[in-house]
Design a protein around this motif. Structure first.
Motif, mmCIF file in Angstrom:
data_model
loop_
_atom_site.group_PDB
_atom_site.id
_atom_site.type_symbol
_atom_site.label_atom_id
_atom_site.label_comp_id
_atom_site.label_asym_id
_atom_site.label_seq_id
_atom_site.Cartn_x
_atom_site.Cartn_y
_atom_site.Cartn_z
ATOM 1 N N ARG B 180 10.787 18.762 -64.374
ATOM 2 C CA ARG B 180 11.656 17.559 -64.380
ATOM 3 C C ARG B 180 12.516 17.681 -62.980
ATOM 4 O O ARG B 180 12.826 18.601 -62.418
ATOM 5 C CB ARG B 180 12.942 17.805 -65.636
ATOM 6 C CG ARG B 180 12.223 17.875 -66.739
ATOM 7 C CD ARG B 180 13.099 16.963 -67.785
ATOM 8 N NE ARG B 180 12.480 17.217 -69.151
ATOM 9 C CZ ARG B 180 12.793 18.086 -70.019
ATOM 10 N NH1 ARG B 180 13.794 18.931 -69.899
ATOM 11 N NH2 ARG B 180 11.953 18.184 -71.144
ATOM 12 N N LYS B 181 12.826 16.290 -62.562
ATOM 13 C CA LYS B 181 13.570 16.340 -61.174
ATOM 14 C C LYS B 181 15.095 16.789 -61.430
ATOM 15 O O LYS B 181 15.489 16.574 -62.432
ATOM 16 C CB LYS B 181 13.573 15.031 -60.718
ATOM 17 C CG LYS B 181 14.056 13.882 -61.517
ATOM 18 C CD LYS B 181 14.243 12.521 -60.898
ATOM 19 C CE LYS B 181 14.957 11.397 -61.857
ATOM 20 N NZ LYS B 181 14.713 10.205 -61.807
ATOM 21 N N LEU B 186 16.792 15.287 -56.040
ATOM 22 C CA LEU B 186 17.394 13.907 -55.981
ATOM 23 C C LEU B 186 17.796 13.763 -54.336
ATOM 24 O O LEU B 186 17.886 12.626 -53.952
ATOM 25 C CB LEU B 186 18.510 13.715 -56.779
ATOM 26 C CG LEU B 186 18.229 13.593 -58.206
ATOM 27 C CD1 LEU B 186 19.493 13.602 -58.986
ATOM 28 C CD2 LEU B 186 17.472 12.203 -58.546
ATOM 29 N N LYS B 187 18.137 14.880 -53.700
ATOM 30 C CA LYS B 187 18.674 14.692 -52.182
ATOM 31 C C LYS B 187 17.528 14.257 -51.329
ATOM 32 O O LYS B 187 17.585 13.584 -50.385
ATOM 33 C CB LYS B 187 19.081 15.847 -51.933
ATOM 34 C CG LYS B 187 20.414 16.437 -52.314
ATOM 35 C CD LYS B 187 20.756 17.752 -51.802
ATOM 36 C CE LYS B 187 22.073 18.061 -52.459
ATOM 37 N NZ LYS B 187 22.255 19.896 -52.468
ATOM 38 N N LEU B 188 16.198 14.351 -51.694
ATOM 39 C CA LEU B 188 15.012 14.208 -51.077
ATOM 40 C C LEU B 188 14.354 13.044 -51.305
ATOM 41 O O LEU B 188 13.501 12.405 -50.597
ATOM 42 C CB LEU B 188 14.047 15.331 -51.062
ATOM 43 C CG LEU B 188 14.685 16.792 -50.609
ATOM 44 C CD1 LEU B 188 13.597 17.847 -51.256
ATOM 45 C CD2 LEU B 188 14.838 16.876 -49.228
ATOM 46 N N ASN B 193 13.314 4.366 -56.477
ATOM 47 C CA ASN B 193 11.927 4.482 -56.832
ATOM 48 C C ASN B 193 11.562 5.704 -58.026
ATOM 49 O O ASN B 193 10.810 5.662 -58.814
ATOM 50 C CB ASN B 193 11.041 4.886 -55.399
ATOM 51 C CG ASN B 193 9.737 4.683 -55.786
ATOM 52 O OD1 ASN B 193 9.022 3.653 -56.517
ATOM 53 N ND2 ASN B 193 8.768 5.463 -55.101
ATOM 54 N N TYR B 194 12.621 6.669 -58.248
ATOM 55 C CA TYR B 194 12.331 7.669 -59.017
ATOM 56 C C TYR B 194 13.276 7.260 -60.339
ATOM 57 O O TYR B 194 13.530 8.082 -61.180
ATOM 58 C CB TYR B 194 12.678 8.947 -58.459
ATOM 59 C CG TYR B 194 11.694 9.652 -58.001
ATOM 60 C CD1 TYR B 194 11.278 9.114 -56.629
ATOM 61 C CD2 TYR B 194 10.642 10.515 -58.425
ATOM 62 C CE1 TYR B 194 10.088 9.757 -55.744
ATOM 63 C CE2 TYR B 194 9.504 11.026 -57.499
ATOM 64 C CZ TYR B 194 9.489 10.460 -56.326
ATOM 65 O OH TYR B 194 8.314 11.266 -55.969
#
Lengths: 380, 609
Positions: B180-181, B186-188, B193-194
Motif C-alpha cells: 500500500r502506498k 506520496l512525496k515521490l 496519477n496515483y
C-alpha cells in the motif's frame, strides 16, 4: 471655531458606549465594522462546509481576512486628501504594473494576471479596482460638476486604459468591475442622461464587433451557455445546472449546515470560490439568502450614506463608487450562480474563498471609513 | 484653486444626492430581480430541483490503470494481477454502524486491525465515501455477503485486482513486491496519477521500474442515483495500463540454482557474459512476497525480520563476503601485468610464509604440509596461499587495490535494482581515512588471498568474473530485458586494456586446470562436453580481526567457512559467468563448485539444444 466644533463633537459623543467611542477615535465606522465582521464570520462558516470541512482552508481564509482588516484599519487612518494627492501617480504606477503583467506575468489557468514578486504574487488588476475610481474622482473633482464634454471624454480614455489592459489578460470579471467603478464615478458626478442614453445605443451597435473580435472563445462559450445551459450539460453548462440544482433544492429553509448534498457530493465545481452562494443557498435556503442580501444592502446603504455625508467632491465620488461597485460584485455573482447572468469570474464579496478580492474589498471599506471619520476636521 | 472657487458645493452635493437616490432605486430593483429568481428557484421549482438533486448525480470517478505484468526471459509469468474482492461501506447509508459491524463480524472474519483502520478512515473521510473494511474476501465470504446484501444498505463488495507472485519466494529478491502506498511514497509520486492506485512498488524490480509498470490514471463521468449506485457512464477517459516488463532472468535456471543451493543460506548470480543479462539472481532463504501485498501481519513480519537466517536480506546485492581464494586469478593477472611474476617463476611452499625482514609471524597456507615447488598456474590450480602471499607483498596494496578496482570491486554494479552494496576494496588511503592507522604489510598478504578487509557482494563477484571471461571488456549487468536506463555497450577499463592477451589466456588456462586437472580444487565437477574455467574459494568467517557485524550475531552456531566458487564457460568462448556463495558451507571446492556446475551444465545443454 475649531475648538467649539470639537467640544460639540465631544458632547454629542457622551451618550455613546465606550467601545463605539474608541472605534470612532480609531477612524473606524461602527455600523460598517459590525456588518463586515458578521459577513466575514458568515463567510467562514459557509467556507467550512463548502471546502468539505477543511479546517486549513478556513484558517487560510481567516488569515486573509485578518490581513484585509489590518489594511482597512491603516487606510482608515489616511486622510482622503492624501489619497487625492496621490491618485495620479498611483494610477500611472498601476498602469505600468498592468503592462508588466502582460510581459512578464505568471500564467495561471491560461490567464496572465499575476506578478511574481518572489515573496508573494499579486494581481495589479485588483488594486486597479480602487485606483481607477480614485483617479477618476480626482480628475472630475478638478472642475465644477457636472463635467463638460471634453473632460468626460478624457475620463473615458483614462478609464479605458486599465479596462482594456485587464480584459486582454484575460480577466473579464475584474475588467467589468473596473469599468463599473469608473462608470459610477461618472454617473455620480452627474453624467447627463442624454449622453448615457446615447452611449447605451452606441454600445448596443458595437456589441456585434465586440462579440466577434474582442471576446475570447471561452468567454463566448460562457455567454452562449448562459443563454441555454441545457445544451451543454457536461461542458460549460455543468456549472450553472449544478448550481441551480443546489439553490433550488435548498428551498425555503435549506438543508442545514454541512448537509447540502449538491455541494458535499462534489457536484458543484468551484464551490468554495465563485459558486459559494450556491452552497449557502442549498444549506440555508431562501431565508438565509434574504438575510445575506439584507446584510449586503445595509453595507451598501451605509456606504452611500457616508458618501452623501462627505464634504468634498473627491471623497463623495470615491465613496459612492466603492459602495456601488460592492453591489456589482453581489449582483453579478448571485446573478451568475443563479443562472441570471453569464458565468463571469466575480467572487461573492467577503464570502468567497480567495485572497486578493478580500483585501481589495476591505481596503475599499478602509477608504470609506477614512472619508467618514476625517471629514469633521477638514470641513470648510 | 481658482477653479475650486467656481464650484458650487451645494449644487454638487444636491446633484450627488439625486444620483445616489437613483442608484439606490436601481439597486432595489435589481435585488428584487434576484429575489424573484430565488423565489422561482427555491419555492416554485423547489420540487423539481429536489428531484434533480436526489436522482441526477453526476460524478467523476478515477479509474486506476492496471499494473504491467512481469515475465521471465522465456515468457513465464512472474507477477500478475488477480481478481480479489473487498468489502466497503458507505457510512451515510448506514443507520446503525455498530450493529452493522457486529452483524458482519458474525459472517466474515474481521480482525482488530481491520476494525481500527476502518474506524480511523470513518473519522477522516466524508460520509458518502466508500470506506474499506475487509480486503481479500474469500469465495465463501463473498457468497455469504452477496446473499443478504439487499438487507445491508451501504455495504458493497467491490472487485479489484491484487498483485500476485505465482512463483512466490523464488523471485522475492528479484521482483521485490508492491505494498500500500504510504506517506513516504506520496512525496515521490504524482498524486493525481496515483489517485486510485492503492499499491506501489516497494522493493526490487517492482520499485525500480515503478513508472514503467504503473501506467496513467483514467476517468469516468458517471450518473448515480440517490443511493450512490452508478446508473450509466456518461463519458470515459480510459486509463493507460502499465507496460509489461520482461526480465533477463531465466526462471527454470533460477529454479535449478535455488534447488542446488538447497537449505544453505547464500547467493548465486549468473550473468550472460556477452550481454550482461542476469540469468539467475538467487538469495537464500527467500520469503513469500505475496504476504506483503496487502499488508503483512505484525507477527508474521516479526518472524521474518528476526529470523537468524535473515530471509528479507538480499544477499546477492547486499551481502558482503570476503572473496577468499576466488580473488587469486585477479591478483595473479596483476602479477603478470606488472612483471612481478611470470609464467616460469616458481617458489617453494613449506605451508607457511614469513615476511622477509619482518616480524617472526607465520602466515599459514590452508594446506599445512605445503604445496612444494609451485608456479603461478599450480598456485591457482591448487590454490596455494604462500605463492600469493609472496606475490601480493611484491605487488604492494598500491597496485592491487586499483587493479581489483578496475574489475568493479569496491564499486556499485549499478544494476537496475533500487539499492545495492558497494562492498569494500581496502587501500592505504582508505585505512588512514577510516581507521586512522597506517597500512601494514600483513594486510597486503591477507588481501592477496581474499581475506582481511576485502569484501564483495555476490553480484560484484559475478560481474568481475564476466569481465574476466571477456578479457577485460565489461558488460553492464541488468535484469530488465529491454532496459533503457543502463549503457548497453561493452566498456574496458584502461588498466585492463593494457594487459597482454597471453596473460589473460595464461590465467584462464590455470582456471580451467582448477576444474579439469587432477590436482585442481574443483576437479570432481569436470565434464567432457565443454571446458569450464573456475576458481574455488573458502573464506574464513572469523579471522584475527573484527568481522562484519552480520556474522558476529550468531558466532557460536556459525563458525564454518563460507564456500565460494566463480566460473565461466566455455573457457575458450565464454557465454556464462557465475558466482556462488554458500554461507558456512565449508570448502568451496566441495560445496560451492558442484552447485555452480549444475547450473552451468543445465545452461550449456539447454542452450545448445
Amino acid at each position: 471655531m475649531k475648538a467649539s466644533n470639537r467640544s460639540s463633537f465631544q458632547s454629542s459623543q457622551r451618550e455613546m458606549p465606550l467601545l463605539q467611542q474608541w472605534i470612532q477615535q480609531l477612524h473606524l465606522d461602527f455600523p460598517l465594522l459590525v456588518a463586515l465582521f458578521i459577513l466575514a464570520l458568515t463567510g467562514l462558516i459557509v467556507l467550512y462546509s463548502a471546502s468539505g470541512q477543511d479546517v486549513i482552508e478556513v484558517q487560510k481564509q481567516s488569515m486573509r481576512l485578518g490581513v484585509g482588516f489590518v489594511i482597512m484599519f491603516f487606510l482608515a487612518q489616511l486622510a482622503p486628501q492624501t489619497l487625492q494627492r496621490w491618485s495620479l501617480p498611483l494610477f500611472i504606477l498601476t498602469i505600468i504594473l498592468l503592462i508588466l503583467v502582460l510581459i512578464v506575468g505568471v500564467q495561471v489557468k491560461g490567464a496572465q494576471r499575476w506578478l511574481d514578486l518572489y515573496l508573494f504574487r499579486f494581481q495589479p488588476s485588483e488594486i486597479m479596482k480602487l485606483i481607477a475610481p480614485m483617479a477618476l474622482a480626482w480628475f472630475l473633482a478638478e472642475t465644477a460638476l457636472p463635467p463638460r464634454f471634453f473632460r468626460l471624454m478624457a475620463s473615458l480614455v483614462l478609464l479605458a486604459i486599465p479596462v482594456v489592459l485587464v480584459a486582454v489578460e484575460p480577466d473579464l470579471g475584474t475588467s467589468l468591475l473596473i469599468a463599473s467603478s469608473g462608470f459610477f464615478v461618472l454617473f455620480l458626478a452627474g453624467l447627463r442622461w442624454r449622453i448615457l442614453a446615447g452611449a447605451s445605443i452606441l454600445l448596443a451597435i458595437m456589441a456585434w464587433p465586440i462579440w466577434e473580435y474582442v471576446l475570447r472563445d471561452y468567454q463566448r462559450t460562457r455567454v452562449l451557455t448562459f443563454l441555454n445551459p441545457e445544451n451543454d450539460p457536461l461542458g460549460a453548462g455543468y456549472h450553472i445546472i449544478q448550481s441551480k440544482i443546489a439553490i433550488g433544492s435548498g428551498g425555503l429553509f435549506g438543508k442545514g449546515w454541512l448537509n447540502g448534498t449538491q455541494s458535499q457530493l462534489d457536484f458543484l465545481p468551484e464551490r468554495h470560490t465563485d459558486f459559494i452562494f450556491a452552497v449557502f443557498s442549498e444549506e440555508f435556503g431562501m431565508l438565509g439568502g434574504i438575510m445575506l442580501l439584507i446584510l449586503y444592502l445595509f453595507i451598501i446603504l451605509r456606504g452611500m450614506f457616508i458618501a452623501a455625508e462627505a464634504k468634498d467632491t473627491f471623497s463623495r465620488l470615491l465613496a459612492g463608487s466603492i459602495s456601488l461597485t460592492f453591489f456589482v460584485y453581489i449582483f453579478v455573482n448571485i446573478g451568475m450562480v443563479s443562472g441570471l447572468l453569464p458565468v463571469v469570474g466575480v467572487p461573492l464579496p467577503l464570502i468567497s474563498y480567495g485572497g486578493t478580492s478580500i483585501v481589495t474589498l476591505l481596503a475599499g471599506f478602509g477608504i470609506l471609513m477614512s472619508i467618514h471619520t476625517h471629514k469633521k476636521m477638514l470641513s470648510p | 484653486m481658482r477653479r475650486e472657487q467656481l464650484k458650487d458645493h451645494y449644487s454638487e452635493a444636491r446633484l450627488f444626492n439625486n444620483r445616489a437616490i437613483v442608484s439606490i432605486i436601481m439597486i432595489l430593483i435589481l435585488l428584487a430581480i434576484v429575489l424573484t429568481r430565488m423565489v422561482y428557484l427555491q419555492i416554485i421549482d423547489h420540487n423539481h430541483y429536489t428531484t434533480l438533486s436526489n436522482d441526477n448525480r453526476v460524478k467523476l470517478v478515477p479509474i486506476g490503470p492496471t499494473r504491467g505484468l512481469i515475465y521471465d526471459r522465456n515468457g513465464i509469468l512472474l507477477a500478475e494481477n488477480q481478481a480479489t474482492y473487498r468489502l466497503e461501506i458507505i457510512p451515510e447509508k448506514v443507520n446503525d454502524m455498530e450493529a452493522l459491524l457486529q452483524q458482519l463480524a458474525t459472517m466474515i472474519e474481521i480482525r482488530e486491525h481491520d476494525l481500527n483502520q476502518f474506524r480511523k478512515a470513518l473519522r477522516q473521510k466524508r460520509t458518502f465515501e466508500n470506506i474499506p473494511l475487509r480486503f481479500r474476501l474469500n469465495d465463501t465470504e463473498v457468497a455469504k455477503i452477496s446473499a443478504i446484501q439487499h438487507r445491508l444498505p451501504g455495504v458493497h463488495i467491490v472487485a479489484g485486482l491484487s498483485r500476485h507472485y505465482p512463483l512466490g519466494k523464488s523471485f522475492a529478491h528479484v521482483l521485490g513486491y508492491v505494498g500500500r502506498k504510504d506517506v513516504q511514497d506520496l512525496k515521490l509520486i504524482d498524486k493525481t496519477n496515483y489517485i486510485s492506485t492503492s499499491h506501489i512498488g516497494k522493493s526490487g524490480i517492482e520499485k525500480f521500474y515503478e513508472t514503467h509498470l504503473h501506467g496513467t490514471v483514467g476517468y469516468q463521468q458517471v450518473e448515480t442515483n440517490a443511493q450512490g449506485r452508478i446508473l450509466r457512464v456518461l463519458q470515459q477517459t480510459q486509463p493507460t495500463a502499465g507496460k509489461d516488463l520482461q526480465l533477463t532472468i531465466d526462471a527454470p535456471l533460477q529454479a535449478i540454482a535455488e534447488q542446488a543451493l538447497g537449505e544453505y543460506s547464500g547467493s548465486i548470480v549468473t550473468i550472460d557474459t556477452r550481454s550482461g543479462e542476469v540469468l539467475t539472481l538467487v538469495s537464500n532463504p527467500g520469503f513469500d512476497p505475496n504476504l506483503f501485498v496487502n499488508g503483512i501481519g505484525y507477527k508474521e513480519y516479526d518472524a521474518l525480520s528476526n529470523s537468524d537466517r535473515r530471509p528479507l536480506y538480499n544477499r546477492a546485492l547486499h551481502g558482503r563476503y570476503p572473496p577468499g581464494s576466488t580473488i587469486k586469478p585477479f591478483v595473479g593477472l596483476a602479477g603478470l601485468k606488472y612483471g612481478i611474476t611470470n609464467e616460469h617463476y616458481e617458489i617453494y611452499c613449506p605451508g607457511y610464509y614469513i615476511i622477509p625482514f619482518g616480524e617472526e609471524r607465520k602466515f599459514r597456507d590452508w594446506k599445512r604440509s605445503g604445496h612444494g615447488i609451485v608456479d603461478l598456474d599450480d598456485s591457482i590450480t591448487e590454490s596455494c596461499d604462500v605463492y600469493f602471499y609472496d606475490l601480493a607483498l611484491n605487488l604492494s596494496i598500491d597496485r592491487i587495490s586499483p587493479f581489483l578496482g578496475s574489475f568493479g570491486f569496491g564499486n556499485k554494479v549499478n544494476i537496475d535494482m533500487p539499492s545495492e552494496n558497494a562492498g569494500l576494496l581496502p587501500s592505504r588511503q582508505w585505512k588512514r581515512a577510516r581507521k586512522h592507522q597506517p597500512w601494514f604489510p600483513g594486510e597486503t598478504l591477507n588481501t592477496g588471498i581474499g581475506q582481511g578487509f576485502l569484501l564483495t557482494t555476490p553480484l560484484q563477484l559475478a560481474q568481475a568474473t564476466a569481465t574476466f571471461a571477456n578479457q577485460g571488456k565489461a558488460v553492464q549487468p541488468h535484469i530488465a530485458l529491454d532496459q533503457v536506463v543502463l549503457p548497453k555497450e561493452k566498456t574496458i577499463d584502461p588498466l585492463l586494456a593494457s594487459v597482454d592477451a597471453h596473460h589473460w589466456s595464461y590465467i584462464t588456462r590455470a582456471m580451467t586446470h582448477v576444474v579439469h586437472k587432477h590436482k585442481g580444487t574443483a576437479r570432481h565437477i569436470a565434464n567432457d562436453q565443454f571446458k569450464m574455467a573456475g576458481k574455488t574459494g573458502t573464506a574464513q568467517v572469523f579471522g584475527i580481526k573484527q568481522e562484519e557485524k552480520y556474522d558476529a550475531e550468531s558466532i557460536d552456531v556459525k563458525l564454518r567457512d563460507h564456500a565460494l566458487f566463480i566460473a565461466f564457460a566455455p573457457a575458450d568462448k565464454p557465454r556464462i559467468a557465475i558466482a556462488v556463495v554458500v554461507e558456512n558451507g565449508g570448502s568451496g571446492g566441495a560445496i560451492a563448485a558442484p552447485i555452480a556446475a549444475k547450473i552451468i551444465n543445465h545452461y550449456m545443454t539447454s542452450e545448445s539444444s
